[in-house]
Design a protein around this motif. Structure first.
Motif, mmCIF file in Angstrom:
data_model
loop_
_atom_site.group_PDB
_atom_site.id
_atom_site.type_symbol
_atom_site.label_atom_id
_atom_site.label_comp_id
_atom_site.label_asym_id
_atom_site.label_seq_id
_atom_site.Cartn_x
_atom_site.Cartn_y
_atom_site.Cartn_z
ATOM 1 N N SER A 262 -14.681 7.872 -1.261
ATOM 2 C CA SER A 262 -13.404 8.372 -1.736
ATOM 3 C C SER A 262 -13.552 9.880 -1.811
ATOM 4 O O SER A 262 -14.332 10.396 -2.616
ATOM 5 N N ILE B 14 -11.661 2.066 2.922
ATOM 6 C CA ILE B 14 -12.360 0.789 2.723
ATOM 7 C C ILE B 14 -11.626 -0.332 3.469
ATOM 8 O O ILE B 14 -12.246 -1.129 4.189
ATOM 9 N N GLU C 75 -21.984 -1.072 -3.632
ATOM 10 C CA GLU C 75 -22.004 0.293 -4.146
ATOM 11 C C GLU C 75 -23.319 0.495 -4.887
ATOM 12 O O GLU C 75 -23.809 -0.430 -5.500
ATOM 13 N N THR D 8 -11.442 11.787 -2.929
ATOM 14 C CA THR D 8 -10.740 12.161 -4.153
ATOM 15 C C THR D 8 -11.690 12.637 -5.262
ATOM 16 O O THR D 8 -11.298 13.393 -6.139
ATOM 17 N N LYS D 9 -12.934 12.165 -5.225
ATOM 18 C CA LYS D 9 -13.869 12.364 -6.341
ATOM 19 C C LYS D 9 -14.740 13.605 -6.088
ATOM 20 O O LYS D 9 -14.222 14.691 -6.018
ATOM 21 N N THR E 80 -19.460 6.755 -3.024
ATOM 22 C CA THR E 80 -18.654 7.683 -3.834
ATOM 23 C C THR E 80 -19.388 8.131 -5.103
ATOM 24 O O THR E 80 -19.338 9.299 -5.477
ATOM 25 N N ASP F 143 -20.439 1.938 -0.306
ATOM 26 C CA ASP F 143 -19.493 2.886 -0.870
ATOM 27 C C ASP F 143 -20.341 3.913 -1.624
ATOM 28 O O ASP F 143 -20.939 3.605 -2.658
ATOM 29 N N MET G 163 -6.221 13.627 -2.829
ATOM 30 C CA MET G 163 -6.778 12.308 -2.541
ATOM 31 C C MET G 163 -7.188 12.225 -1.076
ATOM 32 O O MET G 163 -6.577 12.873 -0.224
ATOM 33 N N GLY G 164 -8.190 11.381 -0.809
ATOM 34 C CA GLY G 164 -8.609 11.163 0.567
ATOM 35 C C GLY G 164 -9.726 10.150 0.622
ATOM 36 O O GLY G 164 -10.284 9.766 -0.413
ATOM 37 N N THR H 273 -6.661 7.766 1.454
ATOM 38 C CA THR H 273 -7.346 7.584 0.170
ATOM 39 C C THR H 273 -8.662 6.847 0.425
ATOM 40 O O THR H 273 -8.888 6.338 1.534
ATOM 41 N N GLY H 274 -9.465 6.745 -0.619
ATOM 42 C CA GLY H 274 -10.690 5.951 -0.515
ATOM 43 C C GLY H 274 -10.374 4.501 -0.171
ATOM 44 O O GLY H 274 -11.024 3.894 0.682
ATOM 45 N N MET H 275 -9.351 3.946 -0.810
ATOM 46 C CA MET H 275 -8.986 2.544 -0.547
ATOM 47 C C MET H 275 -8.527 2.348 0.897
ATOM 48 O O MET H 275 -8.822 1.334 1.518
ATOM 49 N N TYR I 1 -15.968 -1.440 -7.364
ATOM 50 C CA TYR I 1 -14.824 -0.641 -7.782
ATOM 51 C C TYR I 1 -13.609 -1.570 -7.912
ATOM 52 O O TYR I 1 -13.382 -2.421 -7.051
#
Ligand SMILES: *Cc1c(COP(=O)(O)O)cnc(C)c1O
Length: 435
Positions: A232, A109, A173, A234-235, A212, A210, A244-245, A104-106, A130
């Motif tokens: 992320s 990070i 960000e 995911t977006k 994203t 970030d 997700m990724g 995931t993005g998290m 975020y």
């Protein structure tokens, strides 16, 4: 400014369809589309091949690539073809040396921070991040004795003051969620470089963005001298809301460390999630974002004229306070202005309570009755998504703090999708006109 990478004669959007075309990552040269690989472990035809595979994993010593031409895959957590092909293309999209994907993005990070920052060291972060990154830094890092200083990155003096001999990472960000305020990337790079001139390599300060919100189509911080980008997937990179990724893109030296971290902490991207991003998300990135931007501009201009709305924040608007910075920093693969798919607007009202009521009412009407907008978090997908930051994505921040940080209770965030702009505008009109 960092030297741009040498480009081939093909445009980035073309590369995002074919990648390296015939990559040594996998022999699939008789397929049009790389097959979805799904195998948790890999067959070895000899112990010799097994031994070679283990020696080669995460072992690109001092720029000498000891990998054989075709990688020896051992076990999915160490590496497999679908996500490695995706990683090649993500590195190309962000104009970086290499990329390592995560679940995931998290996960990406926390991996980046895990590789760069240890106990007793410090991170300087922009005051608005975020929500889960904020929570990671605020609730978990004190346990590992990692201190985080929160400052306004647009206040160069405050940023300077927050840097100590223990500082390892400047993290931010841009655009900032949800207000769309921009941070001048080149300024942050300047400050880090000035400090690094007086520091030994071991104490170097790294910079990370970030990316994203903008996506690599609209902004490539590595070309402005930033050390690392996280995304992320995911977006906007997945784009269809199916998977997700996350990914870290950075300099070659970090590749092995990120792979080792991923192997041991275990947050790998599933091949079944890598595949749609590789096959649908990236190849359609440019065409989707060009359309998102065109529609977002029209929706922003429509909202700006509505008397029930006090403020619209979209980097493409003439009224955007950081217009010059936006035009310099947010540019697409052709160098054209690319202000992105996200916009933020605030309902008119004398008091915060009144504004919150109006935002609630509008968003709830849209959630129940609008065909072209969905009340949901996330962004960059082909469907237009609307959300109310004060009660949803930013609810972890107490109301008094929200206003101080620029999150108005009457604020609404929109992520524009691929619907006809006229249809989104029509649904917004209906919602605004309903009393
Ligand atoms: C969604 C998001 C993340 C986290 O990504 P996940 O894939 O949900 O873990 C991080 N940063 C930003 C700006 C995001 O929008």
């Amino acid at each position: 400014m960092k030297q741009k990478k040498k480009k081939t004669s093909y445009a980035p959007e073309t590369h995002l369809i074919y990648g390296k075309s015939f990559t040594p990552k996998w022999d699939y040269s008789h397929h049009l589309i790389p097959p979805l690989s799904s195998s948790s472990t890999y067959r070895m035809d000899s112990t010799r091949r097994g031994a070679k595979g283990f020696i080669e994993f995460a072992h690109h010593v001092d720029g000498i690539d000891v990998k054989s031409k075709a990688p020896i895959y051992i076990y999915d957590r160490l590496g497999e073809p679908n996500k490695e092909m995706l990683e090649e293309n993500l590195a190309a999209a962000e104009e970086g040396d290499c990329a390592v994907t995560f679940a995931t993005g998290m996960a990406s990070i926390s991996a980046l921070c895990g590789v760069l920052v240890g106990s007793g060291q410090e991170i300087v972060a922009h005051k608005m991040l975020y929500g889960c990154t904020y929570s990671l830094f605020k609730n978990w890092y004190p346990r590992y004795r990692i201190k985080v200083h929160w400052v306004d990155f647009n206040d160069a003096k405050a940023l300077e003051r927050a840097i100590t001999p223990q500082t390892r990472l400047l993290y931010f960000e841009t655009p900032v969620n949800p207000t769309m305020e921009l941070i001048d990337i080149a300024n942050v790079v300047d400050i880090a470089q000035r400090h690094n001139k007086q520091r030994k390599e071991l104490n170097r300060i790294y910079t990370a963005v970030d990316n994203t919100f903008a996506s690599p189509f609209c902004q490539r911080p590595l070309t402005l001298g930033i050390d690392f980008v996280v995304q992320s997937l995911t977006k906007g990179l997945c784009g269809f809301g199916t998977d997700m990724g996350g990914v870290v893109i950075g300099p070659q030296w970090s590749y092995d460390q990120l792979l080792m971290y991923r192997k041991d902490f275990g947050g790998v991207l599933a091949p079944k999630s890598a595949w749609p991003i590789l096959v649908y998300g990236l190849p359609s990135l440019a065409v989707r974002y060009r359309q998102y931007i065109q529609s977002a501009q029209r929706v922003a201009e429509f909202l700006e004229k509505d008397r029930r709305i006090s403020m619209v924040s979209y980097p493409g608007l003439d009224t955007f306070p950081q217009k010059a910075l936006a035009r310099a920093q947010m540019i697409d693969f052709d160098g054209k202005f690319a202000p992105g798919c996200l916009l933020y607007f605030i309902m008119k009202g004398k008091t915060p309570v009144e504004r919150k009521k109006k935002a609630d009412k509008l968003v709830n009407f849209i959630a129940k009755h609008s065909y072209t907008m969905t009340l949901a978090v996330s962004l960059g997908t082909i469907r237009t998504l609307i959300e109310h930051p004060a009660s949803m994505t930013h609810a972890a921040i107490p109301p008094e703090e929200q206003l101080k940080r620029g999150v108005d209770p009457g604020g609404i965030r929109l992520s524009i999708g691929l619907e006809k702009a006229e249809d989104i505008i029509q649904d917004l009109k209906t919602a605004l006109n309903t009393r």
